[in-house]
Scaffold this motif. Structure first.
Motif, PDB file in Angstrom:
ATOM      1  N   MET A  98      10.510  -1.982   9.276  1.00 47.99           N
ATOM      2  CA  MET A  98      11.745  -1.616   8.625  1.00 47.99           C
ATOM      3  C   MET A  98      12.907  -2.395   9.254  1.00 47.99           C
ATOM      4  O   MET A  98      13.022  -2.461  10.464  1.00 47.99           O
ATOM      5  CB  MET A  98      12.004  -0.129   8.788  1.00 47.99           C
ATOM      6  N   HIS A 107      16.655  -3.385  10.516  1.00 50.53           N
ATOM      7  CA  HIS A 107      17.792  -2.707  11.136  1.00 50.53           C
ATOM      8  C   HIS A 107      18.945  -3.686  11.264  1.00 50.53           C
ATOM      9  O   HIS A 107      18.738  -4.890  11.384  1.00 50.53           O
ATOM     10  CB  HIS A 107      17.418  -2.181  12.528  1.00 50.53           C
ATOM     11  N   CYS A 108      20.143  -3.171  11.273  1.00 54.14           N
ATOM     12  CA  CYS A 108      21.343  -3.986  11.455  1.00 54.14           C
ATOM     13  C   CYS A 108      21.331  -4.582  12.865  1.00 54.14           C
ATOM     14  O   CYS A 108      21.058  -3.887  13.838  1.00 54.14           O
ATOM     15  CB  CYS A 108      22.582  -3.098  11.266  1.00 54.14           C
ATOM     16  N   PHE A 115      19.410   1.722  10.302  1.00 49.84           N
ATOM     17  CA  PHE A 115      18.416   1.351   9.305  1.00 49.84           C
ATOM     18  C   PHE A 115      19.110   0.773   8.078  1.00 49.84           C
ATOM     19  O   PHE A 115      20.138   1.283   7.640  1.00 49.84           O
ATOM     20  CB  PHE A 115      17.589   2.573   8.888  1.00 49.84           C
ATOM     21  N   VAL A 116      18.572  -0.292   7.534  1.00 49.73           N
ATOM     22  CA  VAL A 116      19.005  -0.836   6.246  1.00 49.73           C
ATOM     23  C   VAL A 116      17.760  -1.055   5.401  1.00 49.73           C
ATOM     24  O   VAL A 116      16.686  -1.341   5.920  1.00 49.73           O
ATOM     25  CB  VAL A 116      19.807  -2.150   6.402  1.00 49.73           C
ATOM     26  N   SER A 117      17.911  -0.903   4.108  1.00 49.23           N
ATOM     27  CA  SER A 117      16.751  -1.040   3.225  1.00 49.23           C
ATOM     28  C   SER A 117      16.383  -2.503   3.024  1.00 49.23           C
ATOM     29  O   SER A 117      17.191  -3.408   3.231  1.00 49.23           O
ATOM     30  CB  SER A 117      17.053  -0.392   1.866  1.00 49.23           C
ATOM     31  N   ASP A 118      15.144  -2.726   2.601  1.00 47.54           N
ATOM     32  CA  ASP A 118      14.695  -4.081   2.285  1.00 47.54           C
ATOM     33  C   ASP A 118      15.561  -4.695   1.188  1.00 47.54           C
ATOM     34  O   ASP A 118      15.890  -5.875   1.227  1.00 47.54           O
ATOM     35  CB  ASP A 118      13.235  -4.084   1.845  1.00 47.54           C
ATOM     36  N   GLN A 119      15.938  -3.882   0.206  1.00 54.99           N
ATOM     37  CA  GLN A 119      16.779  -4.370  -0.884  1.00 54.99           C
ATOM     38  C   GLN A 119      18.153  -4.787  -0.357  1.00 54.99           C
ATOM     39  O   GLN A 119      18.675  -5.828  -0.750  1.00 54.99           O
ATOM     40  CB  GLN A 119      16.934  -3.298  -1.954  1.00 54.99           C
ATOM     41  N   TYR A 120      18.743  -4.025   0.561  1.00 58.27           N
ATOM     42  CA  TYR A 120      20.032  -4.391   1.149  1.00 58.27           C
ATOM     43  C   TYR A 120      19.915  -5.732   1.874  1.00 58.27           C
ATOM     44  O   TYR A 120      20.779  -6.589   1.746  1.00 58.27           O
ATOM     45  CB  TYR A 120      20.501  -3.286   2.105  1.00 58.27           C
ATOM     46  N   ARG A 149      17.750  -8.155   1.234  1.00 61.49           N
ATOM     47  CA  ARG A 149      17.602  -9.222   0.236  1.00 61.49           C
ATOM     48  C   ARG A 149      18.946  -9.642  -0.342  1.00 61.49           C
ATOM     49  O   ARG A 149      19.185 -10.821  -0.604  1.00 61.49           O
ATOM     50  CB  ARG A 149      16.683  -8.774  -0.903  1.00 61.49           C
ATOM     51  N   THR A 187      16.933  -9.627   8.540  1.00 59.40           N
ATOM     52  CA  THR A 187      17.799  -8.478   8.772  1.00 59.40           C
ATOM     53  C   THR A 187      19.242  -8.898   8.550  1.00 59.40           C
ATOM     54  O   THR A 187      19.513 -10.075   8.324  1.00 59.40           O
ATOM     55  CB  THR A 187      17.590  -7.899  10.188  1.00 59.40           C
ATOM     56  N   CYS A 222      26.349  -4.006   8.670  1.00 61.32           N
ATOM     57  CA  CYS A 222      25.991  -3.105   7.581  1.00 61.32           C
ATOM     58  C   CYS A 222      27.163  -2.173   7.269  1.00 61.32           C
ATOM     59  O   CYS A 222      28.167  -2.183   7.985  1.00 61.32           O
ATOM     60  CB  CYS A 222      24.739  -2.318   7.955  1.00 61.32           C
TER      61      CYS A 222
END
Length: 53
Positions: free
Chosen positions: A1, A3-4, A10-15, A17, A26, A30
């Motif tokens: 997963m 991370h900033c 935590f940041v999402s995979d979509q964020y 991308r 990464t 964020c």
């Protein structure tokens, strides 16, 4: 997963991308990073606070 890199939140995979530069897995900043902004290839302090309180 992912991370900033700045605050370790935590940041999402979509964020990642959408907001990470090409080739990075990464993000540098964020939405949880208070008073930090992305500017081109750099991260800088905000000129005015993003959050009050």
């Amino acid at each position: 997963m992912p991370h900033c890199r700045n605050c370790e939140s935590f940041v999402s995979d979509q964020y990642v991308r959408v907001f990470a530069p090409d080739g990075m897995d990464t993000v540098r900043v964020c939405p949880y990073c208070e008073d930090k902004l992305r500017e081109g290839a750099e991260v800088r302090e905000a000129r005015s606070p993003r959050h009050s309180g």
